[in-house]
Scaffold this motif. Structure first.
Motif, short mmCIF file in Angstrom:
data_model
loop_
_atom_site.label_atom_id
_atom_site.label_comp_id
_atom_site.label_asym_id
_atom_site.label_seq_id
_atom_site.Cartn_x
_atom_site.Cartn_y
_atom_site.Cartn_z
N VAL A 177 24.36 58.17 72.09
CA VAL A 177 25.50 57.33 71.73
C VAL A 177 25.12 56.57 70.47
O VAL A 177 24.06 55.94 70.42
N LEU A 178 25.96 56.65 69.45
CA LEU A 178 25.76 55.92 68.20
C LEU A 178 26.96 55.02 67.97
O LEU A 178 28.11 55.49 68.00
N THR A 179 26.73 53.73 67.76
CA THR A 179 27.82 52.81 67.48
C THR A 179 27.74 52.31 66.05
O THR A 179 26.69 52.34 65.42
N ALA A 180 28.88 51.83 65.57
CA ALA A 180 28.94 51.21 64.25
C ALA A 180 29.85 50.00 64.35
O ALA A 180 30.01 49.41 65.41
N ARG A 181 30.48 49.64 63.23
CA ARG A 181 31.16 48.36 63.20
C ARG A 181 32.36 48.30 64.14
O ARG A 181 32.74 47.21 64.57
N GLY A 182 32.98 49.43 64.47
CA GLY A 182 34.17 49.40 65.32
C GLY A 182 33.98 48.61 66.60
O GLY A 182 34.68 47.63 66.85
N PRO A 183 33.03 48.99 67.47
CA PRO A 183 32.82 48.23 68.70
C PRO A 183 32.02 46.95 68.51
O PRO A 183 32.04 46.08 69.37
N GLU A 184 31.30 46.84 67.38
CA GLU A 184 30.39 45.71 67.19
C GLU A 184 31.08 44.48 66.62
O GLU A 184 30.75 43.34 66.97
N GLN A 185 32.04 44.68 65.70
CA GLN A 185 32.70 43.55 65.06
C GLN A 185 33.86 43.06 65.92
O GLN A 185 35.02 43.08 65.54
N GLN A 186 33.51 42.62 67.12
CA GLN A 186 34.47 42.10 68.07
C GLN A 186 33.87 40.85 68.71
O GLN A 186 32.65 40.67 68.76
N ALA A 187 34.72 39.99 69.22
CA ALA A 187 34.24 38.78 69.88
C ALA A 187 33.55 39.09 71.21
O ALA A 187 33.01 38.19 71.84
N ASP A 220 16.78 64.14 64.38
CA ASP A 220 16.94 64.47 65.80
C ASP A 220 18.39 64.74 66.18
O ASP A 220 18.66 65.38 67.20
N ILE A 221 19.33 64.23 65.38
CA ILE A 221 20.74 64.32 65.76
C ILE A 221 21.21 65.77 65.92
O ILE A 221 21.86 66.10 66.93
N PRO A 222 20.91 66.69 65.00
CA PRO A 222 21.39 68.06 65.18
C PRO A 222 20.76 68.81 66.36
O PRO A 222 21.26 69.86 66.75
N ARG A 223 19.71 68.25 66.92
CA ARG A 223 18.98 68.95 67.97
C ARG A 223 19.33 68.48 69.37
O ARG A 223 18.83 69.01 70.36
N THR A 224 20.18 67.45 69.47
CA THR A 224 20.59 66.98 70.78
C THR A 224 21.77 67.81 71.27
O THR A 224 22.26 68.70 70.57
N GLY A 225 22.24 67.51 72.49
CA GLY A 225 23.33 68.30 73.06
C GLY A 225 24.70 67.75 72.80
O GLY A 225 25.68 68.49 72.68
N CYS A 226 24.82 66.43 72.73
CA CYS A 226 26.12 65.78 72.52
C CYS A 226 25.89 64.43 71.88
O CYS A 226 24.93 63.73 72.22
N VAL A 227 26.76 64.06 70.96
CA VAL A 227 26.74 62.73 70.37
C VAL A 227 28.11 62.09 70.57
O VAL A 227 29.14 62.70 70.26
N ILE A 228 28.11 60.86 71.10
CA ILE A 228 29.30 60.03 71.10
C ILE A 228 29.18 59.06 69.94
O ILE A 228 28.25 58.25 69.89
N LEU A 229 30.09 59.16 68.99
CA LEU A 229 30.08 58.32 67.80
C LEU A 229 31.22 57.32 67.94
O LEU A 229 32.39 57.69 67.91
N VAL A 230 30.88 56.04 68.09
CA VAL A 230 31.86 55.01 68.41
C VAL A 230 32.11 54.12 67.20
O VAL A 230 31.22 53.42 66.73
#
Length: 736
Positions: free
Chosen positions: A300-310, A170-180
């Motif tokens: 919006v897709l998140t990974a360890r950057g915003p998640e591995q925080q207190a 589905d990712i290539p078919r959406t209009g915008c992705v925010i990758l955090v």
């Protein structure tokens, strides 16, 4: 048990042993290839379509006998060397060590720590073994370090957590992705094609990362916030969405609750304040909001950057709020998703490795959940222990001479001496254990500390299921026999259970285990009851939830759309939430959150921010990839990436040895000077032990909800190594 083979049995379709993308590959017998197996493309598998990164291409190298353990090892004298032993002696020693500890201190003095690379069958059995055979509540796994903040936020908002609630296609078919906070170019290279196709289709990509990574170079817009400020950034964008009239009021009214409180919290984060906190200019904030809101669909897709925080749970919650406020959730080609890191990080917690969860994503504190699982296991619900400690808290309790100390540990498929935060302290705690047993395929730095080490089979030598980042349950098939000295983790748990008084209930056939797992998960959030090995093989995986349909004529709850009173197999759920969210009222929940500083901010003594992550050629603690010559040639050791201005102040040149010092210890590695990192930040990869061990430095401050440590930001100072005194780090022993 049936094996589903291809090419008339001459090759085997299976999956890569590394990340949660779980790329499809084909193994073909070849006596001249490493491990006797040649890796060839499997172009029909939809996730990677034949592409493999360097780690996948060389995965067979660790199957070779020279790279792995092939016989049990025991330490017969305290402080002595590990020496070869028979399986019977090794298993007897483990059973005796665990029994002795339980008898002297009680069941919770025995801990179990698992790994996100274990198959669903192993994760399920290990959780069952801990809670029934050992009677201990003390179990968690390194997946707690992976996506637990996203899981907590997703459960709060949507009522259930699945890494991606939609397939990668589905990712290539959406209009915008925010990758955090994700560098897919290094961590999941075959996935990068989806974002390339997104842009080819006219969509846009926004990457949020304090470094200009390979992934950020592909973006239409790269925002480089100060580490630890992703929460403020998300709130600032939501403020602008409201101020510019871009909210989807119809969606908010029809499908959500809690908007007024969340909106009020966001409005306290005006753009100029957010610029001061994050360092991201207001015009870039406005551009990001416009790019996200103007298409008909966005993600919006998140990974360890915003998640591995207190504050990782609140940070992910703020990004989910942005999706809900703009109607970018619960609709086709829109939504929030988490890019799971470890191969089975999703399935491991779904089926029992997490301290507070039972199979099927049932919660251990829920009486109905306990009743259901206890019935499947044939025990009284009161036998099941209460929820235990989270991963870091469990590691911190090891060897403590206190009433609640954990005196013995069974460790499976994890290497916390390298991967845990405040790693020197964790190593010290592991050394203080009265008894340590490790099951692994290699002699990792953690295994080197053990009293008993068991050599277990690997991905290509056993069959089992994995659940990838899409929630797609996959079948990883056996392609070759293991060395004579190796046994599967299921065989180990069966043998230990027998020695500890449980003759039944711990089968060694993975398909038999999976059938029990299906029953245990039935009716739970992560319902696998309609999934079978054969279905997985025929359908290239099945997406959960996939309940087993009731028998014809059975009575089913009227509000359960899966109960159609027929025996037609449930198709699985590739796309969740399109009709309703998981809470009883079908509505998603906004969560009011506000920005707060990181647990550790820069000071005059520690003026620089450290962030950590992965590199392309290595994986996690490096226990396996550091044994592959091609990967070591590409990335042989740790380094410190630092900006030119900081290098100039230090008088450091490229390759100079730098000491990075935090309140917890000192790590030394060569300098890599780069303009691709913020001027207030340095970066270190975390794959290596010894003096370059990045996790010597990291902060174990825990998110209050997810209990995830704050790996991604801590305060440090950087000096030339020859002139840099610092706290003692604790020497790491073991192989490198």
């Amino acid at each position: 048990m049936s094996e589903v083979m291809s090419d008339a049995g001459t090759s085997t379709d299976t999956h890569c042993p590394y990340c949660a993308l779980q790329c499809g590959m084909r193994l073909r017998p070849n006596a001249e290839a490493a491990g006797g197996l040649e890796i060839v493309p499997r172009t029909a598998f939809p996730v990677n379509r034949g592409a493999l990164c360097g780690k996948g291409q060389t995965a067979n190298e660790v199957l070779a006998s020279g790279a792995r353990l092939t016989e049990p090892l025991v330490r017969r004298v305290r402080g002595g060397e590990l020496t070869p032993a028979t399986w019977e002696e090794a298993l007897d020693r483990i059973a005796a060590g665990l029994s002795r500890t339980r008898a002297r201190y009680g069941p919770d003095a025995v801990g179990v720590f698992g790994g996100g690379g274990l198959t669903n069958e192993k994760a399920y059995t290990l959780g069952k073994f801990t809670r029934l055979v050992l009677g201990s509540s003390q179990i968690d796994y390194n997946g707690r370090f992976c996506m637990s903040s996203a899981a907590a936020a997703g459960t709060k908002a949507f009522g259930v957590d699945r890494g991606l609630p939609f397939p990668m296609e589905d990712i290539p078919r959406t209009g915008c992705v925010i990758l955090v906070g994700s560098n897919l170019g290094d961590t999941m290279p075959p996935a990068l094609r989806y974002f390339t196709e997104l842009r080819e289709n006219g969509g846009t990509l926004i990457v949020i990362d304090p470094r200009r990574t390979k992934t950020a170079e592909q973006a239409d817009l790269h925002l480089a916030p100060r580490p630890g400020t992703d929460l403020a950034l998300a709130l600032g964008m939501l403020h602008l969405v409201v101020a510019e009239g871009r909210t989807d009021e119809a969606f908010i009214a029809a499908r959500t609750s809690g908007w007024e409180e969340a909106r009020a919290a966001a409005m306290a984060h005006w753009p100029e304040l957010v610029e001061r906190i994050t360092g991201v200019p207001v015009p870039e904030l406005r551009r990001a909001v416009r790019m996200f809101c103007e298409p008909d669909a966005a993600m919006v897709l998140t990974a360890r950057g915003p998640e591995q925080q207190a504050k990782g749970t609140d940070t992910v919650g703020a990004w989910i709020n942005l999706c809900l406020a703009t109607g970018r959730a619960g609709r086709p080609l829109s939504g929030y998703g988490c890019l799971t890191g470890q191969g089975n990080g999703q399935g491991g917690r779904e089926h029992g490795l997490k301290a507070d969860q039972l199979p099927g994503y049932r919660m251990l504190a829920d009486p109905a959940a306990r009743e259901h699982v206890a019935r499947v296991w044939g025990v009284d619900p009161d036998v099941l222990p209460a929820p235990g400690r989270s991963a870091y808290e469990l590691l911190d309790a090891l060897g403590r001479d206190t009433p609640d100390g954990v005196r013995a540990l069974l460790l499976m498929a994890s290497n916390p001496v390298v991967s845990a935060p405040r790693a020197a302290h964790v190593e010290e705690r592991m050394r203080s254990l009265e008894f340590l047993a490790v099951c692994d395929v290699v002699l990792s730095e953690s295994a080197a500390l053990a009293d008993v080490v068991l050599p277990v089979t690997q991905w290509a030598e056993e069959t089992g299921t994995m659940t990838n980042l899409e929630g797609r349950v996959l079948l990883r098939r056996k392609a070759a026999d293991p060395p004579a000295g190796c046994r599967s983790d299921l065989e180990v748990l069966h043998a230990l259970a027998g020695r500890l008084g449980w003759e039944k209930g711990f089968p060694t056939d993975p398909e038999e285990v999976f059938d029990e797992l299906r029953r245990a998960s039935a009716g739970g959030k992560a319902d696998y009851s309609g999934i079978t090995y054969r279905r997985i093989a025929e359908e290239d995986g099945v997406f959960w939830p996939c309940p087993e349909p009731p028998s014809p004529g059975a009575t089913a709850p009227s509000d359960d759309p899966s109960n159609d009173h027929s025996a037609t197999p449930h198709p699985g759920t590739p796309r969740m939430f399109l009709d309703r969210f998981a809470p009883p009222d079908g509505r998603a929940r906004f969560t009011p959150v506000t920005h707060r500083p990181s647990a550790e901010e820069p000071t005059a003594e520690y003026p620089v921010l450290l962030t950590t992550g992965r590199v392309l050629a290595q994986y996690q603690s490096g226990a396996q990839t550091r044994r592959v010559a091609r990967l070591n040639a590409a990335e042989p050791g740790p380094f410190v990436q630092l900006p030119p201005r900081l290098a100039e102040r230090l008088g450091a040149a490229e390759g100079d040895r730098l000491a990075v010092i935090s309140r917890r210890g000192r790590a030394v590695a060569p300098a890599r000077i780069s303009r691709d990192i913020r001027p207030d930040t340095v970066f270190m990869p975390f794959h290596w032990p010894g003096e370059g061990r990045a996790n010597t430095l990291t902060n174990p401050a825990l998110d209050p909800t997810s209990r995830m440590p704050e790996f991604k930001v801590c305060a440090v100072r950087v000096e030339l190594a020859e002139t840099a005194p610092g706290p003692e780090t604790g020497a790491t022993t073991g192989t490198t």
